[in-house]
Write a protein that holds these residues in place. Sequence first.
Motif, PDB file in Angstrom:
ATOM      1  N   ALA A  41      94.065  44.277 -40.944  1.00 59.94           N
ATOM      2  CA  ALA A  41      94.413  43.352 -42.200  1.00 59.94           C
ATOM      3  C   ALA A  41      95.530  42.892 -42.353  1.00 59.94           C
ATOM      4  N   ALA A  42      96.518  43.746 -42.118  1.00 56.47           N
ATOM      5  CA  ALA A  42      98.020  43.298 -42.137  1.00 56.47           C
ATOM      6  C   ALA A  42      98.468  42.169 -41.056  1.00 56.47           C
ATOM      7  N   GLN A  43      97.743  42.103 -40.057  1.00 56.08           N
ATOM      8  CA  GLN A  43      97.829  40.981 -38.939  1.00 56.08           C
ATOM      9  C   GLN A  43      96.943  40.010 -39.024  1.00 56.08           C
ATOM     10  N   ASP A  44      96.012  40.044 -40.098  1.00 57.85           N
ATOM     11  CA  ASP A  44      95.121  38.881 -40.339  1.00 57.85           C
ATOM     12  C   ASP A  44      95.662  37.974 -41.404  1.00 57.85           C
ATOM     13  N   ARG A  45      96.222  36.698 -40.929  1.00 62.24           N
ATOM     14  CA  ARG A  45      96.980  35.965 -41.921  1.00 62.24           C
ATOM     15  C   ARG A  45      96.043  35.425 -42.944  1.00 62.24           C
ATOM     16  N   ASP A  46      94.623  35.350 -42.748  1.00 57.87           N
ATOM     17  CA  ASP A  46      93.491  35.063 -43.723  1.00 57.87           C
ATOM     18  C   ASP A  46      93.018  36.224 -44.872  1.00 57.87           C
ATOM     19  N   SER A  47      93.681  37.426 -44.525  1.00 57.76           N
ATOM     20  CA  SER A  47      93.588  38.447 -45.496  1.00 57.76           C
ATOM     21  C   SER A  47      94.535  38.588 -46.542  1.00 57.76           C
ATOM     22  N   LEU A  48      94.336  38.872 -47.680  1.00 52.98           N
ATOM     23  CA  LEU A  48      95.407  39.060 -48.592  1.00 52.98           C
ATOM     24  C   LEU A  48      96.326  40.621 -48.427  1.00 52.98           C
ATOM     25  N   ASN A  49      95.501  41.352 -47.761  1.00 51.69           N
ATOM     26  CA  ASN A  49      95.942  42.718 -47.737  1.00 51.69           C
ATOM     27  C   ASN A  49      97.254  42.949 -46.738  1.00 51.69           C
ATOM     28  N   GLY A  50      98.140  43.689 -46.688  1.00 52.00           N
ATOM     29  CA  GLY A  50      99.293  43.917 -45.902  1.00 52.00           C
ATOM     30  C   GLY A  50     100.102  42.827 -45.794  1.00 52.00           C
ATOM     31  N   LYS A  51     100.593  42.523 -47.104  1.00 54.81           N
ATOM     32  CA  LYS A  51     101.265  41.135 -47.062  1.00 54.81           C
ATOM     33  C   LYS A  51     102.166  41.167 -48.140  1.00 54.81           C
ATOM     34  N   ILE A  52     103.148  40.196 -48.280  1.00 47.68           N
ATOM     35  CA  ILE A  52     103.643  39.680 -49.467  1.00 47.68           C
ATOM     36  C   ILE A  52     103.516  38.370 -49.771  1.00 47.68           C
ATOM     37  N   LEU A  53     102.656  38.120 -51.079  1.00 47.26           N
ATOM     38  CA  LEU A  53     102.323  36.854 -51.275  1.00 47.26           C
ATOM     39  C   LEU A  53     103.375  36.094 -52.109  1.00 47.26           C
ATOM     40  N   ARG A  54     103.141  34.924 -52.198  1.00 51.22           N
ATOM     41  CA  ARG A  54     104.039  34.041 -53.235  1.00 51.22           C
ATOM     42  C   ARG A  54     103.141  33.069 -53.772  1.00 51.22           C
ATOM     43  N   LEU A  55     102.897  33.030 -55.200  1.00 56.97           N
ATOM     44  CA  LEU A  55     102.208  32.350 -56.022  1.00 56.97           C
ATOM     45  C   LEU A  55     103.159  31.677 -57.067  1.00 56.97           C
ATOM     46  N   THR A  56     102.446  30.470 -57.578  1.00 60.48           N
ATOM     47  CA  THR A  56     102.711  29.659 -58.850  1.00 60.48           C
ATOM     48  C   THR A  56     102.340  30.795 -59.978  1.00 60.48           C
ATOM     49  N   PRO A  57     103.054  30.660 -61.251  1.00 61.95           N
ATOM     50  CA  PRO A  57     102.625  31.446 -62.263  1.00 61.95           C
ATOM     51  C   PRO A  57     101.210  31.540 -62.626  1.00 61.95           C
ATOM     52  N   ASP A  58     100.578  30.589 -62.223  1.00 68.16           N
ATOM     53  CA  ASP A  58      99.062  30.487 -62.702  1.00 68.16           C
ATOM     54  C   ASP A  58      98.301  30.970 -61.549  1.00 68.16           C
ATOM     55  N   GLY A  59      98.803  31.305 -60.297  1.00 65.82           N
ATOM     56  CA  GLY A  59      98.036  31.889 -59.351  1.00 65.82           C
ATOM     57  C   GLY A  59      97.804  31.086 -58.154  1.00 65.82           C
ATOM     58  N   ARG A  60      98.089  29.936 -58.117  1.00 66.90           N
ATOM     59  CA  ARG A  60      97.983  29.215 -57.088  1.00 66.90           C
ATOM     60  C   ARG A  60      99.107  29.231 -55.899  1.00 66.90           C
ATOM     61  N   PRO A  87     104.074  25.890 -53.486  1.00 68.96           N
ATOM     62  CA  PRO A  87     104.697  24.976 -52.418  1.00 68.96           C
ATOM     63  C   PRO A  87     105.635  25.527 -51.697  1.00 68.96           C
ATOM     64  N   GLY A  88     105.488  25.128 -50.333  1.00 71.94           N
ATOM     65  CA  GLY A  88     106.726  25.331 -49.542  1.00 71.94           C
ATOM     66  C   GLY A  88     106.112  26.809 -48.775  1.00 71.94           C
ATOM     67  N   THR A 120      99.083  29.061 -47.584  1.00 70.50           N
ATOM     68  CA  THR A 120      98.068  29.657 -48.083  1.00 70.50           C
ATOM     69  C   THR A 120      99.001  30.449 -49.182  1.00 70.50           C
ATOM     70  N   ALA A 121      98.627  31.518 -49.634  1.00 72.28           N
ATOM     71  CA  ALA A 121      99.562  32.372 -50.796  1.00 72.28           C
ATOM     72  C   ALA A 121     100.335  33.419 -49.656  1.00 72.28           C
ATOM     73  N   VAL A 122     100.169  33.439 -48.419  1.00 71.15           N
ATOM     74  CA  VAL A 122     100.877  34.369 -47.439  1.00 71.15           C
ATOM     75  C   VAL A 122     102.416  34.068 -47.492  1.00 71.15           C
ATOM     76  N   TRP A 123     103.419  34.887 -47.750  1.00 69.81           N
ATOM     77  CA  TRP A 123     104.761  34.795 -47.564  1.00 69.81           C
ATOM     78  C   TRP A 123     105.381  35.478 -46.357  1.00 69.81           C
TER      79      TRP A 123
END
Length: 378
Positions: free
Chosen positions: A195-214, A217-218, A223-226
């Motif tokens: 899952a860490a190498q799957d960019r479509d998975s939320l797991n094994g990641k650092i995510l970057r979101l807007t305060p409301d969860g979207r 930008p940038g 996606t949410a993946v940083w």
Amino acid sequence: MADTRRGGSIAALVLAISVAATGCTASPSPLRSSALPTAPTSAPSAEGGHWSVAGEPEVLARGLVAPWSVIPLAAGGALISQRDDGTIRELTVHGALRDVGVVPDVVSGGEAGLNGIALHEVGDRTWLYAYHATRTDNRVVRMPLEGSPGSYRLGPAEAVLTGIATAGNHDGGRLAFGPDGMLYVTTGDAGRGDAAQDRDSLNGKILRLTPDGRSAPGNPFGTAVWSYGHRNVQGIAWSGDGVMWASEFGQNTWDELNRIEPGANYGWPVVEGTGSDNAFRNPVAQWATDEASPSGIAAIGDTIFLAALRGERLWRVDTRGGAIVGDAQIVLDGLGRLRDAAVAPDGSLWVLTNNTDGRGSPRDGDDLLLRIPLARAD
């Protein structure tokens, strides 16, 4: 690596302050309790410089049970999450501990439960964000923090991000708002390395979101993946020059401190620690797993302080221009497992111990919030 715990008695805890390189320590001293500072006294520089421990730790709070995250408050005191019972606790300016509330739907087990918390102000409202496990997933929620210091309470919870896989270990769980005002979320691979190498998975990641969860930008992939290729990140911080850093649990060989850059692949499960494949980003520092097993980290100026669980010590790492300077140093030892570290408004470092599990451990109820004075080292 499993989140193993250590036995023993609080009476046996001692302190050692590093005076130079790793392993060079002063004589042990007993812990003493301290009142909370009533106002900032020496606010840390956000622009750079190196910092080190300038005295012995003092106990700000005792009797915590499996604490996971601490937020020092500008008005004094702190908010603390307890993993196993889902409780948010307040350390008041008078030094008392009280319950703020219980985050709803928390299901704990192993490393899962109520993990990281973060605060975000919007207009006249303050939101408390929390990362926690449920019966079906890990998720991020937010709740209005209502009331005033000494009488805070939690308002209704609303989901910010759901669908992060949960497991008995490798749950990630750290939250922080970055200098850009975006919410950063660390997730573990939940025991599924691919899952860490799957960019479509939320797991094994650092995510970057807007305060409301979207998705913010940038973000590099829209996606949410940083960043990705992570096994289990439990600490993130930004040094004074704006560089982002993350601590990561290794499996059997190497724990890591990584410089985080958008879109970078940090290699798990293909590589652990430093490798030779240019497709993956190497750590800037690594430790044998019995020396670290890092959780929370804090940055002041260009110095990173890294709290170690299995290693049962606090590491200091000086940086400059996104690289480390000199060798990592042990600056605190002998207090058991260290879970989180945060820079307080007065320029001191606050550290949580995590030696209890809330289920009848021999050291149940002995966890501490410590205040460690800091001073410029250059």
